[in-house]
Structures are given as C-alpha cells and as structure tokens.
Design a protein around this motif. Sequence first.
Motif, PDB file in Angstrom:
ATOM      1  N   GLN A  70       0.822  -1.209   0.000  1.00  6.30           N
ATOM      2  CA  GLN A  70       0.000   0.000   0.000  1.00  6.30           C
ATOM      3  C   GLN A  70       0.856   1.259   0.000  1.00  6.30           C
ATOM      4  O   GLN A  70       0.362   2.339  -0.322  1.00  6.30           O
ATOM      5  CB  GLN A  70      -0.887   0.035   1.252  1.00  6.30           C
ATOM      6  CG  GLN A  70      -1.900  -1.065   1.334  1.00  6.30           C
ATOM      7  CD  GLN A  70      -2.597  -1.076   2.686  1.00  6.30           C
ATOM      8  OE1 GLN A  70      -2.005  -0.719   3.701  1.00  6.30           O
ATOM      9  NE2 GLN A  70      -3.852  -1.486   2.685  1.00  6.30           N
ATOM     10  N   ALA A  71       2.116   1.134   0.356  1.00 14.45           N
ATOM     11  CA  ALA A  71       3.004   2.290   0.484  1.00 14.45           C
ATOM     12  C   ALA A  71       3.766   2.502  -0.818  1.00 14.45           C
ATOM     13  O   ALA A  71       4.933   2.135  -0.938  1.00 14.45           O
ATOM     14  CB  ALA A  71       3.965   2.086   1.651  1.00 14.45           C
ATOM     15  N   ARG A  72       3.097   3.108  -1.786  1.00 15.74           N
ATOM     16  CA  ARG A  72       3.777   3.449  -3.035  1.00 15.74           C
ATOM     17  C   ARG A  72       4.583   4.727  -2.820  1.00 15.74           C
ATOM     18  O   ARG A  72       4.413   5.414  -1.817  1.00 15.74           O
ATOM     19  CB  ARG A  72       2.742   3.618  -4.142  1.00 15.74           C
ATOM     20  CG  ARG A  72       2.001   2.318  -4.470  1.00 15.74           C
ATOM     21  CD  ARG A  72       0.992   2.507  -5.586  1.00 15.74           C
ATOM     22  NE  ARG A  72       0.089   3.632  -5.370  1.00 15.74           N
ATOM     23  CZ  ARG A  72      -1.030   3.559  -4.638  1.00 15.74           C
ATOM     24  NH1 ARG A  72      -1.376   2.433  -4.065  1.00 15.74           N
ATOM     25  NH2 ARG A  72      -1.793   4.614  -4.489  1.00 15.74           N
ATOM     26  N   ASP A  73       5.451   5.029  -3.772  1.00 14.95           N
ATOM     27  CA  ASP A  73       6.313   6.209  -3.638  1.00 14.95           C
ATOM     28  C   ASP A  73       5.500   7.484  -3.442  1.00 14.95           C
ATOM     29  O   ASP A  73       5.845   8.320  -2.601  1.00 14.95           O
ATOM     30  CB  ASP A  73       7.209   6.361  -4.872  1.00 14.95           C
ATOM     31  CG  ASP A  73       8.320   5.333  -4.908  1.00 14.95           C
ATOM     32  OD1 ASP A  73       8.462   4.572  -3.931  1.00 14.95           O
ATOM     33  OD2 ASP A  73       9.047   5.296  -5.915  1.00 14.95           O
ATOM     34  N   ASP A  74       4.419   7.651  -4.195  1.00 16.97           N
ATOM     35  CA  ASP A  74       3.628   8.876  -4.060  1.00 16.97           C
ATOM     36  C   ASP A  74       2.942   8.952  -2.697  1.00 16.97           C
ATOM     37  O   ASP A  74       2.801  10.039  -2.125  1.00 16.97           O
ATOM     38  CB  ASP A  74       2.610   8.999  -5.195  1.00 16.97           C
ATOM     39  CG  ASP A  74       1.669   7.817  -5.277  1.00 16.97           C
ATOM     40  OD1 ASP A  74       2.033   6.719  -4.816  1.00 16.97           O
ATOM     41  OD2 ASP A  74       0.547   7.994  -5.811  1.00 16.97           O
ATOM     42  N   THR A  75       2.539   7.813  -2.143  1.00 18.34           N
ATOM     43  CA  THR A  75       1.935   7.796  -0.806  1.00 18.34           C
ATOM     44  C   THR A  75       2.962   8.187   0.245  1.00 18.34           C
ATOM     45  O   THR A  75       2.674   8.984   1.153  1.00 18.34           O
ATOM     46  CB  THR A  75       1.384   6.387  -0.478  1.00 18.34           C
ATOM     47  OG1 THR A  75       0.534   5.963  -1.530  1.00 18.34           O
ATOM     48  CG2 THR A  75       0.641   6.379   0.834  1.00 18.34           C
ATOM     49  N   ILE A  76       4.160   7.659   0.114  1.00 17.90           N
ATOM     50  CA  ILE A  76       5.229   7.974   1.076  1.00 17.90           C
ATOM     51  C   ILE A  76       5.599   9.444   0.977  1.00 17.90           C
ATOM     52  O   ILE A  76       5.760  10.133   1.993  1.00 17.90           O
ATOM     53  CB  ILE A  76       6.456   7.070   0.834  1.00 17.90           C
ATOM     54  CG1 ILE A  76       6.091   5.607   1.121  1.00 17.90           C
ATOM     55  CG2 ILE A  76       7.632   7.506   1.691  1.00 17.90           C
ATOM     56  CD1 ILE A  76       7.151   4.607   0.721  1.00 17.90           C
ATOM     57  N   ARG A  77       5.694   9.959  -0.227  1.00 18.32           N
ATOM     58  CA  ARG A  77       6.075  11.371  -0.401  1.00 18.32           C
ATOM     59  C   ARG A  77       4.983  12.319   0.091  1.00 18.32           C
ATOM     60  O   ARG A  77       5.279  13.362   0.672  1.00 18.32           O
ATOM     61  CB  ARG A  77       6.408  11.629  -1.861  1.00 18.32           C
ATOM     62  CG  ARG A  77       7.720  10.981  -2.240  1.00 18.32           C
ATOM     63  CD  ARG A  77       8.227  11.381  -3.605  1.00 18.32           C
ATOM     64  NE  ARG A  77       9.545  10.787  -3.808  1.00 18.32           N
ATOM     65  CZ  ARG A  77       9.786   9.806  -4.660  1.00 18.32           C
ATOM     66  NH1 ARG A  77       8.816   9.330  -5.424  1.00 18.32           N
ATOM     67  NH2 ARG A  77      10.990   9.306  -4.782  1.00 18.32           N
ATOM     68  N   CYS A  93      12.394   5.503  -0.022  1.00 20.73           N
ATOM     69  CA  CYS A  93      11.068   4.892  -0.164  1.00 20.73           C
ATOM     70  C   CYS A  93      11.172   3.369  -0.109  1.00 20.73           C
ATOM     71  O   CYS A  93      10.344   2.701   0.530  1.00 20.73           O
ATOM     72  CB  CYS A  93      10.406   5.332  -1.469  1.00 20.73           C
ATOM     73  SG  CYS A  93       9.900   7.060  -1.489  1.00 20.73           S
ATOM     74  N   ARG A  94      12.195   2.811  -0.771  1.00 20.70           N
ATOM     75  CA  ARG A  94      12.397   1.357  -0.690  1.00 20.70           C
ATOM     76  C   ARG A  94      12.697   0.926   0.736  1.00 20.70           C
ATOM     77  O   ARG A  94      12.238  -0.124   1.202  1.00 20.70           O
ATOM     78  CB  ARG A  94      13.542   0.932  -1.617  1.00 20.70           C
ATOM     79  CG  ARG A  94      13.126   0.819  -3.064  1.00 20.70           C
ATOM     80  CD  ARG A  94      14.184   0.081  -3.875  1.00 20.70           C
ATOM     81  NE  ARG A  94      15.505   0.683  -3.816  1.00 20.70           N
ATOM     82  CZ  ARG A  94      15.919   1.668  -4.618  1.00 20.70           C
ATOM     83  NH1 ARG A  94      15.108   2.150  -5.543  1.00 20.70           N
ATOM     84  NH2 ARG A  94      17.131   2.154  -4.514  1.00 20.70           N
ATOM     85  N   MET A  95      13.461   1.752   1.452  1.00 21.80           N
ATOM     86  CA  MET A  95      13.804   1.428   2.828  1.00 21.80           C
ATOM     87  C   MET A  95      12.559   1.475   3.727  1.00 21.80           C
ATOM     88  O   MET A  95      12.414   0.642   4.634  1.00 21.80           O
ATOM     89  CB  MET A  95      14.863   2.403   3.339  1.00 21.80           C
ATOM     90  CG  MET A  95      15.547   1.958   4.589  1.00 21.80           C
ATOM     91  SD  MET A  95      16.886   3.069   5.062  1.00 21.80           S
ATOM     92  CE  MET A  95      18.146   2.575   3.927  1.00 21.80           C
TER      93      MET A  95
END
Length: 104
Positions: A70-77, A93-95
């Motif tokens: 659920q934690a895609r790059d755009d969600t994390i950012r 983001c991978r981490m």
Amino acid sequence: MPAAALKPKPSPTQSTAKHPVLFDSPYQPATKRPLPAGRPREWYVTHNRRLKAMRLAIALLDSGVYLPDQARDDTIRSTAEKIGMRPPSDTTCRMVRAFMRYNR
C-alpha cells in the motif's frame, strides 16, 4: 480460598494501569545528541536515511497504511509532506517498505 484467587486474571492485552495515560500530540522528541565523530561520510548518510525511513514508516502506520504494497512512492512522499519532511528519495522509499515488511 485466598482473595487473590477470586480476582480474574487480566488478559495479556488488557491494561492493568489504574489511571489512563495521557498522550500529548504532537509530542516533543528527545533532545538530539551529536553523532559520533570519525566515521566515513557514507555511514552518516545511511544513518540519517534510516532515521528518516523509520519516521516515515511510523507516520504511514499511524495513517492506516499497514502493508508495504500500500506504500507506493507517491503515498510515502505525500505523507512526508504532511509531517513537514522533505520528499524522500527512491532509495528511502524502498527502505520504508523494507521496514514495514520486516517489522511485521
């Protein structure tokens, strides 16, 4: 029969505290200490990246994102923007996803 035997034993998830603990939001983090001197620059970069990834993983968990998928790059950012943090790199983001995956 002793009085202790008559009391029901609390379940492992049941709190035994007499008074509720109040949490202030937002909390004040512990005072920062300087990092140890004499390490290679890459150590400091990795250390700070891990701290940022942990903060982001906690913020994602608090917002209801529980699975790494659920934690895609755009969600994390977008989460980083909400908590006042600079946008993380692809490596960070991978981490974050790795923390969420391995800390389950």
